[in-house]
Design a protein around this motif. Structure first.
Motif, PDB file in Angstrom:
ATOM      1  N   TRP A   1     -62.444 -36.049  50.519  1.00  0.00           N
ATOM      2  CA  TRP A   1     -62.007 -36.884  49.403  1.00  0.00           C
ATOM      3  C   TRP A   1     -62.739 -38.221  49.450  1.00  0.00           C
ATOM      4  O   TRP A   1     -63.207 -38.657  50.494  1.00  0.00           O
ATOM      5  N   CYS A   2     -62.855 -38.853  48.286  1.00  0.00           N
ATOM      6  CA  CYS A   2     -63.440 -40.199  48.124  1.00  0.00           C
ATOM      7  C   CYS A   2     -62.566 -40.939  47.124  1.00  0.00           C
ATOM      8  O   CYS A   2     -62.246 -40.386  46.069  1.00  0.00           O
TER       9      CYS A   2
ATOM     10  N   ALA B   1     -68.315 -50.103  53.700  1.00  0.00           N
ATOM     11  CA  ALA B   1     -68.772 -51.434  53.320  1.00  0.00           C
ATOM     12  C   ALA B   1     -69.474 -51.433  51.961  1.00  0.00           C
ATOM     13  O   ALA B   1     -69.522 -52.457  51.288  1.00  0.00           O
ATOM     14  N   SER B   2     -70.023 -50.301  51.552  1.00  0.00           N
ATOM     15  CA  SER B   2     -70.687 -50.176  50.257  1.00  0.00           C
ATOM     16  C   SER B   2     -70.556 -48.731  49.782  1.00  0.00           C
ATOM     17  O   SER B   2     -70.194 -47.854  50.564  1.00  0.00           O
ATOM     18  N   PRO B   3     -70.846 -48.469  48.507  1.00  0.00           N
ATOM     19  CA  PRO B   3     -70.673 -47.109  47.973  1.00  0.00           C
ATOM     20  C   PRO B   3     -71.560 -46.080  48.674  1.00  0.00           C
ATOM     21  O   PRO B   3     -72.678 -46.360  49.075  1.00  0.00           O
ATOM     22  N   LEU B   4     -71.011 -44.893  48.812  1.00  0.00           N
ATOM     23  CA  LEU B   4     -71.746 -43.759  49.356  1.00  0.00           C
ATOM     24  C   LEU B   4     -71.773 -42.690  48.277  1.00  0.00           C
ATOM     25  O   LEU B   4     -70.742 -42.330  47.737  1.00  0.00           O
ATOM     26  N   HIS B   5     -72.946 -42.209  47.948  1.00  0.00           N
ATOM     27  CA  HIS B   5     -73.105 -41.255  46.851  1.00  0.00           C
ATOM     28  C   HIS B   5     -73.125 -39.825  47.388  1.00  0.00           C
ATOM     29  O   HIS B   5     -74.132 -39.134  47.323  1.00  0.00           O
ATOM     30  N   ALA B   6     -71.972 -39.415  47.933  1.00  0.00           N
ATOM     31  CA  ALA B   6     -71.808 -38.054  48.466  1.00  0.00           C
ATOM     32  C   ALA B   6     -70.604 -37.429  47.782  1.00  0.00           C
ATOM     33  O   ALA B   6     -69.548 -38.047  47.691  1.00  0.00           O
ATOM     34  N   GLY B   7     -70.772 -36.209  47.305  1.00  0.00           N
ATOM     35  CA  GLY B   7     -69.672 -35.510  46.645  1.00  0.00           C
ATOM     36  C   GLY B   7     -68.799 -34.761  47.629  1.00  0.00           C
ATOM     37  O   GLY B   7     -69.156 -34.564  48.798  1.00  0.00           O
ATOM     38  N   ILE B   8     -67.662 -34.336  47.147  1.00  0.00           N
ATOM     39  CA  ILE B   8     -66.753 -33.542  47.964  1.00  0.00           C
ATOM     40  C   ILE B   8     -67.474 -32.271  48.389  1.00  0.00           C
ATOM     41  O   ILE B   8     -68.143 -31.617  47.599  1.00  0.00           O
ATOM     42  N   GLY B   9     -67.380 -31.948  49.670  1.00  0.00           N
ATOM     43  CA  GLY B   9     -68.068 -30.797  50.235  1.00  0.00           C
ATOM     44  C   GLY B   9     -69.411 -31.137  50.862  1.00  0.00           C
ATOM     45  O   GLY B   9     -70.021 -30.288  51.508  1.00  0.00           O
ATOM     46  N   SER B  10     -69.872 -32.384  50.690  1.00  0.00           N
ATOM     47  CA  SER B  10     -71.150 -32.805  51.278  1.00  0.00           C
ATOM     48  C   SER B  10     -71.035 -32.924  52.791  1.00  0.00           C
ATOM     49  O   SER B  10     -70.016 -33.354  53.316  1.00  0.00           O
TER      50      SER B  10
END
Length: 111
Positions: free
Chosen positions: A74-75, A47-56
């Protein structure tokens, strides 16, 4: 798994779902819709952006699927792919969801 084209293919079959879930990463908690689900992972629309990188490391909560944990694989454009931790009970929980809650998702007709 390799399909001869040097491209990675999925190891397990995914099924389309209509399940809502919350994704938790650190202090962020975001509502999402499970697009598809397998015993190895899940794809979500957020529903909104999530600030998590690949591997989080991510936690996922849903009434029908319970509590699951995994890694961001993936994002892309508000969508997120999570691979479940192999040492968790995710396989059993997803199997239970398919046995007791899942109804096949049929496409809706466009007018």
């Amino acid at each position: 798994m390799n399909n001869g084209l040097k491209m990675e293919t999925r190891k397990t079959q995914r099924k389309a779902t209509r399940v809502m879930a919350k994704v938790k990463y650190g202090l962020q908690e975001i509502q999402g819709r499970v697009l598809n689900l397998s015993t190895n992972g899940v794809a979500l629309e957020l529903a909104s952006p999530l600030h998590a990188g690949i591997g989080s490391q991510i936690k996922l909560y849903g009434d029908d699927i319970g509590h699951l944990e995994g890694l961001v694989r993936w994002c892309h454009r508000g969508r997120l792919g999570i691979q479940f931790n192999p040492n968790s009970n995710a396989r059993a929980q997803v199997g239970s969801y398919f046995r007791f809650f899942h109804k096949d998702v049929r496409p809706t007709s466009l007018r």
